[in-house]
Design an enzyme around this catalytic site. Structure first.
Site: not given
Ligand code: PBG
Length: 307
Positions: A178, A188, A200, A216, A231, A257, A296
């Site tokens: 990720k 968010r 992050k 990982e 991701k 997203s 989505y």
């Molecule tokens: C956080 C989390 C995130 C997403 C899924 N779980 C955002 C982040 O790490 O800040 C993102 C999913 C998306 O953008 O569709 N635990």
């Protein structure tokens, strides 16, 4: 006859956002067509997806600001929004595959996925909280636990806690690779869960790194994971392919997203052929090696018979 890849409803996981209340449905401004549902309407949404052959859901809660604290304690509240939603979906639709998100950010007053002290994320101290969350999800009926937090060692910690509580049949879909990405912005917004300070980057991966994804994935595999996830998907198709070629576990990819928002915005302006852009995108993710695609677009693709 010679087409190498096909999209099928069973490839898709549909992420769903949940809010407190009754008969409530609010659209996410940066994600046209995507809503936050109160639990009663969530059930209706799940039902209509099941009729389309869309059977797997990843649930995310929008938690009221007043319920957030340093330790994400609301996540363990049996009558809290999230655990109630899991129970209700499984009660009315036992055939639905419910995937739950394990991370502190929706419940954290710091907006981070782990415990924060003096501006730093405490990896090991977070593991205990995550494993309690995972256990609460399993007790509520979750089929697959998906830790999205990126703390080191959490797959093993969660696996051991689940097994000790006789949840051997609950699987773990780890957010293995990720990346610290700009493409999570609209998510968010949906959860109102942006970090209150910093970023992050101390726990999510550097977009410049490919080989690190192998480390990982090896760690998650040794720790007992059932699915490896990459991701976001689009800027990381090489990473999807890399894991597919090097590991025998099922590979999941999260078409996040911001990737959804880009297509929708361009389509609204008439700059892209929406149907073609969406199906080409999903096919690209599949071709790269994803067995499972969290997207989505899942419902609209099936509703409109685009695949
Ligand atoms: C956080 C989390 C995130 C997403 C899924 N779980 C955002 C982040 O790490 O800040 C993102 C999913 C998306 O953008 O569709 N635990």
């Amino acid at each position: 006859m010679v087409q190498e890849n096909r999209l099928h409803p069973s490839n898709f996981v549909f992420p769903l956002f949940i809010i407190e209340g009754e008969n409530k449905r609010t659209e996410v401004a940066s994600m046209p067509g995507i809503y936050r549902y109160s639990i009663d309407l969530l059930l209706k949404e799940v039902e209509s997806c099941l009729k389309l052959g869309l059977k797997a859901f990843d649930l995310f809660p929008n938690i009221e600001e007043s319920l957030k604290d340093k330790t994400a304690s609301e996540s363990l509240n049996k009558n809290g929004l999230y655990l109630r939603a899991i129970r209700e979906v499984k009660k009315y639709f036992p055939e639905a595959c419910v995937i739950t998100d394990v991370a502190m950010d929706p419940y954290s007053s710091d907006g981070h996925d782990g415990l924060v002290k003096d501006g730093e994320i405490l990896n090991d101290e977070t593991l205990e909280i995550l494993s309690k969350m995972a256990l609460a999800h399993a007790e509520a009926g979750a089929d697959i636990i998906a830790p999205s937090d990126m703390m080191d060692g959490r797959v093993q910690y969660i696996r051991e806690s689940l097994d000790a509580a006789s949840f051997q049949n609950v699987s773990i879909m780890s957010y293995t690779a990720k990346y610290a990405s700009a493409f999570y912005g609209p998510f968010r917004d949906a959860l109102e869960s942006a970090p209150k300070f910093g970023d992050k980057k101390t726990y999510q991966m550097n977009p410049a790194n490919q080989r690190e994804a192998l480390i990982e994935a090896s760690l998650d595999t040794e720790e007992g994971v059932d699915f490896l996830m990459v991701k976001p998907a689009l800027a990381y198709l090489d990473v999807i392919k890399l894991l597919k070629d090097n590991f025998d576990l099922p590979i999941a990819a999260y078409n996040v997203s911001g990737e959804y928002a880009m297509i929708k915005a361009a389509a609204q302006k008439g700059w892209l052929d929406e149907q073609r852009a969406i199906t080409e995108t999903l096919m690209g993710i599949k071709r790269a090696g994803a067995d499972v695609i969290l997207t989505y677009h899942a419902k609209e693709v099936l509703e409109n018979n685009w695949i």
